[in-house]
Design a protein around this motif. Structure first.
Motif, PDB file in Angstrom:
ATOM      1  N   GLU A  59      63.480  11.025  44.639  1.00  0.00           N
ATOM      2  CA  GLU A  59      63.079   9.621  44.708  1.00  0.00           C
ATOM      3  C   GLU A  59      64.067   8.855  45.572  1.00  0.00           C
ATOM      4  OE1 GLU A  59      60.585   7.204  44.570  1.00  0.00           O
ATOM      5  OE2 GLU A  59      60.124   8.311  42.732  1.00  0.00           O
ATOM      6  N   THR A  60      63.525   7.908  46.352  1.00  0.00           N
ATOM      7  CA  THR A  60      64.429   7.089  47.166  1.00  0.00           C
ATOM      8  C   THR A  60      64.310   5.604  46.841  1.00  0.00           C
ATOM      9  OG1 THR A  60      62.746   7.148  48.864  1.00  0.00           O
ATOM     10  CG2 THR A  60      64.629   8.630  49.147  1.00  0.00           C
ATOM     11  N   VAL A  61      63.237   5.209  46.192  1.00  0.00           N
ATOM     12  CA  VAL A  61      63.037   3.781  45.907  1.00  0.00           C
ATOM     13  C   VAL A  61      63.979   3.356  44.776  1.00  0.00           C
ATOM     14  CG1 VAL A  61      61.347   2.027  45.309  1.00  0.00           C
ATOM     15  CG2 VAL A  61      60.637   4.073  46.543  1.00  0.00           C
ATOM     16  N   PRO A  62      64.866   2.425  45.039  1.00  0.00           N
ATOM     17  CA  PRO A  62      65.876   2.048  44.009  1.00  0.00           C
ATOM     18  C   PRO A  62      65.237   1.593  42.695  1.00  0.00           C
ATOM     19  CG  PRO A  62      66.403   1.064  46.120  1.00  0.00           C
ATOM     20  CD  PRO A  62      65.066   1.686  46.284  1.00  0.00           C
ATOM     21  N   ASN A  63      64.147   0.810  42.789  1.00  0.00           N
ATOM     22  CA  ASN A  63      63.510   0.311  41.557  1.00  0.00           C
ATOM     23  C   ASN A  63      62.993   1.446  40.693  1.00  0.00           C
ATOM     24  OD1 ASN A  63      63.623  -2.368  40.965  1.00  0.00           O
ATOM     25  ND2 ASN A  63      62.126  -2.915  42.553  1.00  0.00           N
ATOM     26  N   GLN A  64      62.385   2.428  41.337  1.00  0.00           N
ATOM     27  CA  GLN A  64      61.848   3.573  40.609  1.00  0.00           C
ATOM     28  C   GLN A  64      62.968   4.350  39.936  1.00  0.00           C
ATOM     29  OE1 GLN A  64      58.843   4.610  39.976  1.00  0.00           O
ATOM     30  NE2 GLN A  64      57.806   2.976  41.086  1.00  0.00           N
ATOM     31  N   ILE A  65      64.026   4.546  40.683  1.00  0.00           N
ATOM     32  CA  ILE A  65      65.158   5.295  40.129  1.00  0.00           C
ATOM     33  C   ILE A  65      65.717   4.565  38.915  1.00  0.00           C
ATOM     34  CG2 ILE A  65      67.486   6.129  40.605  1.00  0.00           C
ATOM     35  CD1 ILE A  65      66.559   6.434  43.569  1.00  0.00           C
ATOM     36  N   ALA A  66      65.837   3.243  39.037  1.00  0.00           N
ATOM     37  CA  ALA A  66      66.347   2.445  37.916  1.00  0.00           C
ATOM     38  C   ALA A  66      65.450   2.598  36.692  1.00  0.00           C
ATOM     39  CB  ALA A  66      66.441   0.983  38.333  1.00  0.00           C
ATOM     40  N   ASN A  67      64.140   2.531  36.907  1.00  0.00           N
ATOM     41  CA  ASN A  67      63.193   2.671  35.784  1.00  0.00           C
ATOM     42  C   ASN A  67      63.346   4.004  35.087  1.00  0.00           C
ATOM     43  OD1 ASN A  67      62.063   0.225  35.994  1.00  0.00           O
ATOM     44  ND2 ASN A  67      60.266   0.874  37.171  1.00  0.00           N
ATOM     45  N   LYS A  68      63.412   5.073  35.885  1.00  0.00           N
ATOM     46  CA  LYS A  68      63.484   6.412  35.312  1.00  0.00           C
ATOM     47  C   LYS A  68      64.804   6.600  34.566  1.00  0.00           C
ATOM     48  CE  LYS A  68      59.675   8.257  37.108  1.00  0.00           C
ATOM     49  NZ  LYS A  68      58.546   8.705  36.346  1.00  0.00           N
ATOM     50  N   LEU A  69      65.859   6.040  35.148  1.00  0.00           N
ATOM     51  CA  LEU A  69      67.165   6.140  34.484  1.00  0.00           C
ATOM     52  C   LEU A  69      67.106   5.506  33.105  1.00  0.00           C
ATOM     53  CD1 LEU A  69      70.150   6.993  34.935  1.00  0.00           C
ATOM     54  CD2 LEU A  69      70.581   4.693  35.791  1.00  0.00           C
ATOM     55  N   GLN A  70      66.411   4.378  33.039  1.00  0.00           N
ATOM     56  CA  GLN A  70      66.286   3.677  31.757  1.00  0.00           C
ATOM     57  C   GLN A  70      65.502   4.489  30.745  1.00  0.00           C
ATOM     58  OE1 GLN A  70      67.932   0.884  31.097  1.00  0.00           O
ATOM     59  NE2 GLN A  70      68.712   1.105  33.165  1.00  0.00           N
ATOM     60  N   GLN A  71      64.596   5.333  31.262  1.00  0.00           N
ATOM     61  CA  GLN A  71      63.783   6.124  30.339  1.00  0.00           C
ATOM     62  C   GLN A  71      64.495   7.386  29.886  1.00  0.00           C
ATOM     63  OE1 GLN A  71      60.048   6.816  32.294  1.00  0.00           O
ATOM     64  NE2 GLN A  71      59.701   4.612  32.523  1.00  0.00           N
ATOM     65  N   GLY A  72      65.698   7.630  30.371  1.00  0.00           N
ATOM     66  CA  GLY A  72      66.453   8.788  29.910  1.00  0.00           C
ATOM     67  C   GLY A  72      66.474   9.934  30.900  1.00  0.00           C
ATOM     68  N   TYR A  73      66.035   9.680  32.131  1.00  0.00           N
ATOM     69  CA  TYR A  73      66.111  10.725  33.154  1.00  0.00           C
ATOM     70  C   TYR A  73      67.569  10.874  33.586  1.00  0.00           C
ATOM     71  CZ  TYR A  73      61.047  11.031  33.855  1.00  0.00           C
ATOM     72  OH  TYR A  73      59.716  11.233  33.690  1.00  0.00           O
ATOM     73  N   VAL A  74      67.873  12.082  34.043  1.00  0.00           N
ATOM     74  CA  VAL A  74      69.208  12.305  34.609  1.00  0.00           C
ATOM     75  C   VAL A  74      69.096  12.179  36.123  1.00  0.00           C
ATOM     76  CG1 VAL A  74      71.034  14.023  34.925  1.00  0.00           C
ATOM     77  CG2 VAL A  74      69.931  13.758  32.705  1.00  0.00           C
ATOM     78  N   VAL A  75      70.030  11.435  36.711  1.00  0.00           N
ATOM     79  CA  VAL A  75      69.983  11.200  38.159  1.00  0.00           C
ATOM     80  C   VAL A  75      71.067  12.046  38.833  1.00  0.00           C
ATOM     81  CG1 VAL A  75      70.204   9.480  39.978  1.00  0.00           C
ATOM     82  CG2 VAL A  75      69.138   8.869  37.797  1.00  0.00           C
ATOM     83  N   LEU A  76      70.640  12.907  39.750  1.00  0.00           N
ATOM     84  CA  LEU A  76      71.607  13.720  40.496  1.00  0.00           C
ATOM     85  C   LEU A  76      71.702  13.175  41.920  1.00  0.00           C
ATOM     86  CD1 LEU A  76      70.752  17.414  39.567  1.00  0.00           C
ATOM     87  CD2 LEU A  76      72.332  15.852  38.460  1.00  0.00           C
ATOM     88  N   GLN A  77      72.941  13.088  42.422  1.00  0.00           N
ATOM     89  CA  GLN A  77      73.107  12.590  43.801  1.00  0.00           C
ATOM     90  C   GLN A  77      74.099  13.478  44.537  1.00  0.00           C
ATOM     91  OE1 GLN A  77      73.990   8.556  42.457  1.00  0.00           O
ATOM     92  NE2 GLN A  77      72.866   7.894  44.296  1.00  0.00           N
ATOM     93  N   LEU A  78      73.814  13.702  45.791  1.00  0.00           N
ATOM     94  CA  LEU A  78      74.768  14.419  46.637  1.00  0.00           C
ATOM     95  C   LEU A  78      75.627  13.399  47.354  1.00  0.00           C
ATOM     96  CD1 LEU A  78      72.656  17.239  48.270  1.00  0.00           C
ATOM     97  CD2 LEU A  78      74.539  17.515  46.650  1.00  0.00           C
ATOM     98  N   GLN A  79      76.865  13.797  47.633  1.00  0.00           N
ATOM     99  CA  GLN A  79      77.768  12.853  48.310  1.00  0.00           C
ATOM    100  C   GLN A  79      77.240  12.463  49.673  1.00  0.00           C
ATOM    101  OE1 GLN A  79      81.768  14.266  48.446  1.00  0.00           O
ATOM    102  NE2 GLN A  79      82.582  12.246  47.979  1.00  0.00           N
TER     103      GLN A  79
END
Lengths: 357, 495
Positions: free
Chosen positions: B84-104
């Protein structure tokens, strides 16, 4: 904007109603509910005696009020003035007239009653053989159950009293071919109200009072289902026939004018030696034909008695009117009715007569 | 109209700077070969056991160079992984308990893994607590949406059962699910419902009943316009009849509509008993509505205005029981009715064990004492208690409440104008009912407008051979539930 003002108006109106207590209220435990009324005449004045259930001091047993006045309404006013509670006569179910009033005509009293929507049309009109005051006074300290209305109602359902109330009285009174009638009450030695006969009226005036035996026969002639006891003799023994069901049909005959009653009676005999029939079934025929003969004689005598008094309490004129287009009350009662021929056929069917020995 | 302000996230930096203020947020950095990987999640929302037992060991096992996030997918044993690249979507999913992985290297991209702990904090028992029935299933819906959908799909096992998701609530982001059967439910109704839901703007959707009031056709009515139930069989029945159901995440109560007045007096038990007993109990329930509404107003009217109506034999007990009561019948009734309402309200707020005691205290002590103290008459006590009892026979709680509330205006009317007042009150009530609509369908069908197709299952519950129709006034695409005339020989048997 209009909606808001309308809502406000409604609220104001509603609260006004609430505050003013609009409405003709009479809370049931703050009024005096009259139950039975008796009217007597004393010279020019009308004397009223009423019975009402007193719930406060007497736990619902009856108490008496008395008053005098020119009009029933004025008597009510008098009651009002001596009572701490509003006096309401809406639940009056028995109105008793003394014989003196009844002989002079009760129409003035009845017309006051019928013009008042507060009174029901099923109330009982009755004639008292003693003074109405005495009759109502005897109810003092008695239960609401002992009102004349309940006594007559019980006997109309199970005894030999023909149906009668204000509605039927008015119907008969305003019919061209029928005269009204109502039960007649009296006090016995125990100062207890009893039905002692049946009063027959010519228009609104009392003419004769039938005795109880005649009352049962009268009911039988009316064609309504009548129960009751009839006495008769057979072989020098006294018997009582208990009517289980009486059905009668009647038929008019125009030229020469005659009127025929066909009466079927079901009954049983259960008193002394009543088991005669079970001892000897062949005697049943003789017994019932003996009853038929006596019953026929009694019925004819009753019809003659009513005819002789120039009354038509059974509504024979109505029967003729229903079959004759040119029927005129004046002509009928002047020319036809006084000489009308009555034929009575009685058919007695004895159901049983008690257990044999 | 301007929609309420949205809490928008514009970039991932902004997101993480906001969430890291929160103490229940955690972030782990891992070195995988040359690159470093950040793992961000809410321990309060995600299944931490899952993360430590599976996710982190798996990440440690990676022994090749990772250039893109996509490459990580094959190393991870989870079924729901998205890029996912859309910040709003990522924020929503994070709130639902998703784990967010990011590469440097790719800071603007995130890999979302669903390790949310959905049932955390939810009750495990799903007994129907408020809509109890002696016969029939005792499981009901719970606060968890996916469990609820699971429960319903168990009942209706065809692919045509459609769940359409919507999100409502600027703060709560509550998931709303519209359930219907494709090819059976009238698409117009589905469209109306969806349009209404799309127009809703609120911050938090606490419960489905919250939503009910917002989407209802008329908010100025005491009557519930949508059926609210926690029973699975009820919702399955409703959907199979051509109505639609509305699930709200976090609410055990499911809305169903368009509803009619009669729906609220139907209990599933009517269908589990045979039609004779079922109909009898339904008639009892309907009569109890009238009793509950009119018993005390009639008492007032008769005792205040129409005492002639009282038979002489009844006059004695009424007079004797009310002899020393100093108040007028209105005050008596209002006093007792208020007492009953107080008891009910107190009983509902108190813990269950104290509530029982209160019932006894209220019922016996207050009732008995107020009669002893000549505040009310015995007969009125019986009438009020019976009418309270009668109001509890209504299976749907909201309708039962409505009936209890409506008694008070009727009492007022009868106190003002007696029997005429009751007639006026009833007429107004009827006029109001006839005007009501639920999702644009009349509330009083099948009586007005009169529709005879569903009469066999309205006042009475007729035998199943007569109740073959679905709700015809909703124009379902398939009108027959089943064919009662089909002979057994006609049915093909798999031997």
């Amino acid at each position: 904007m209009i909606k808001v003002t309308l809502l406000r108006l409604v609220i104001i109106l509603f609260s006004l109603l609430l505050l003013a207590g609009c409405g003709n209220e009479s809370i049931v435990n703050r009024i005096r509910i009259l139950s039975a009324v008796g009217f007597d005449r004393e010279g020019e004045l009308c004397k009223g005696t009423v019975a009402y259930p007193n719930y406060i001091q007497r736990k619902g047993s009856l108490a008496i009020l008395k008053g005098q006045g020119k009009e029933p309404k004025l008597i009510m006013d008098q009651f009002e003035r001596e009572s701490p509670r509003k006096v309401k006569y809406n639940k009056v179910n028995s109105i008793v007239f003394s014989q003196a009033i009844a002989r002079e005509g009760i129409y003035t009293a009845v017309s006051t009653i019928i013009r008042d929507p507060d009174l029901g049309n099923t109330l009982l009109l009755a004639v008292s053989s003693c003074s109405a005051e005495k009759l109502i006074e005897s109810l003092d300290h008695q239960e609401l159950e002992n009102l004349p209305f309940n006594i007559v109602k019980q006997n109309m359902a199970n005894g030999g009293v023909p149906p009668s109330n204000l509605h039927l009285f008015l119907h008969d009174y305003y019919s061209e071919g029928k005269d009204p009638s109502m039960p007649s009450l009296s006090l016995n030695e125990q100062r207890q109200i009893q039905i002692h006969g049946y009063a027959l009226f010519k228009k609104d005036r009392l003419r004769i009072v039938l005795n109880t035996n005649e009352m049962t026969l009268f009911g039988l002639l009316q064609g309504k289902k009548v129960r009751g006891e009839l006495a008769f003799n057979y072989k020098e023994h006294q018997y009582v026939l208990s009517l289980l069901a009486g059905r009668s049909s009647s038929k008019t005959q125009m030229r020469p004018a005659a009127f025929r009653y066909d009466i079927n009676v079901d009954g049983n005999i259960r008193n002394l030696e009543g088991n005669r029939m079970s001892m000897d079934p062949s005697e049943a025929g003789a017994l019932s034909s003996c009853i038929e003969g006596q019953l026929k004689a009694q019925l004819l005598a009753l019809l003659k008695k009513i005819q002789a008094n120039d009354m038509d309490s059974l509504g024979i004129g109505e029967r003729f009117r229903s079959e004759d287009r040119n029927w005129k009350a004046s002509v009928f009662y002047k020319k036809v009715y006084p000489t009308l021929q009555f034929n009575v056929n009685v058919n007695v069917h004895l159901k049983n007569s008690g257990a044999g020995e | 109209m301007k929609p309420s302000e949205q809490f928008d996230i514009h970039s991932l930096e902004q997101l993480f700077s906001i969430v890291s203020k929160s103490n229940d947020f955690s972030r782990i950095s891992l070195e995988i070969g040359q690159t470093s990987l950040t793992v961000s999640f809410y321990p309060s929302m995600s299944d931490t056991g899952e993360i430590h037992d599976h996710l982190l060991p798996c990440l440690h096992k990676i022994d090749e160079e990772i250039q893109r996030l996509e490459e990580l997918k094959k190393w991870l044993p989870f079924d729901e992984i998205t890029c996912e690249t859309v910040p709003n979507q990522i924020a929503n999913k994070l709130q639902q308990g998703y784990v967010v992985l990011q590469l440097q290297e790719a800071r603007n991209e995130a890999l979302l893994i669903n390790i949310s702990h959905e049932t955390m904090g939810h009750r495990t028992s799903n007994d129907t607590e408020n809509e109890f029935s002696v016969i029939g299933p005792k499981t009901g819906f719970v606060e968890n949406l996916s469990i609820n959908l699971h429960l319903l799909r168990q009942q209706i096992a065809i692919p045509q059962l459609i769940f359409e998701e919507l999100t409502i609530g600027s703060l709560s982001k509550t998931t709303i699910v519209v359930a219907y059967i494709e090819g059976l439910t009238n698409p117009e109704i589905v469209q109306t419902m969806k349009n209404r839901l799309k127009g809703v703007d609120m911050d938090i959707v606490y419960d489905s009943s919250f939503l009910e009031q917002v989407i209802s056709d008329n908010t100025n009515t005491p009557f519930p316009l949508f059926l609210t139930t926690e029973r699975i069989d009820r919702i399955a029945y409703v959907i199979s009849s051509g109505q639609i159901a509305l699930f709200t995440s976090g609410s055990p109560y499911v809305l169903a509509g368009p509803s009619t007045f009669m729906d609220f007096f139907i209990s599933p038990e009517d269908y589990y008993l045979n039609w004779i007993t079922g109909s009898f109990f339904r008639v009892i329930r309907l009569m109890s509505v009238f009793f509950s509404l009119f018993a005390s107003p009639i008492y007032i009217a008769v005792l205040t205005f129409h005492y002639e109506m009282i038979p002489s034999r009844l006059l004695q007990p009424i007079m004797m029981s009310g002899l020393h009561v100093p108040f007028s019948p209105v005050i008596e009734v209002v006093f007792l009715e208020t007492t009953i309402e107080l008891l009910r309200e107190a009983g509902a707020r108190l813990p269950a064990k104290i509530g029982q005691t209160l019932g006894i205290v209220g019922g016996i002590v207050i009732g008995e004492a107020s009669v002893q103290a000549s505040l009310t008459s015995n007969i009125l006590l019986i009438i009020v208690a019976l009418s309270a009892l009668a109001s509890f026979t209504t299976p749907i709680f909201k309708m039962a409440n409505t009936i209890r509330v409506l008694r008070f205006p009727l009492i007022l009317f009868s106190a003002l104008l007696g029997g005429l007042g009751i007639a006026i009150g009833f007429t107004l009530l009827l006029a109001h009912l006839l005007r009501l609509k639920s999702l644009d369908t009349p509330y009083m069908v099948p009586f007005f407008p009169f529709r005879k197709g569903n009469l066999s299952d309205s006042l009475i519950r007729a035998s199943y051979q007569f109740t073959t129709n679905r709700i015809l006034y909703l124009n379902p695409l398939r009108t027959k539930r089943y064919q009662p005339d089909t002979k057994k020989e006609d049915i093909e048997h798999d031997d």
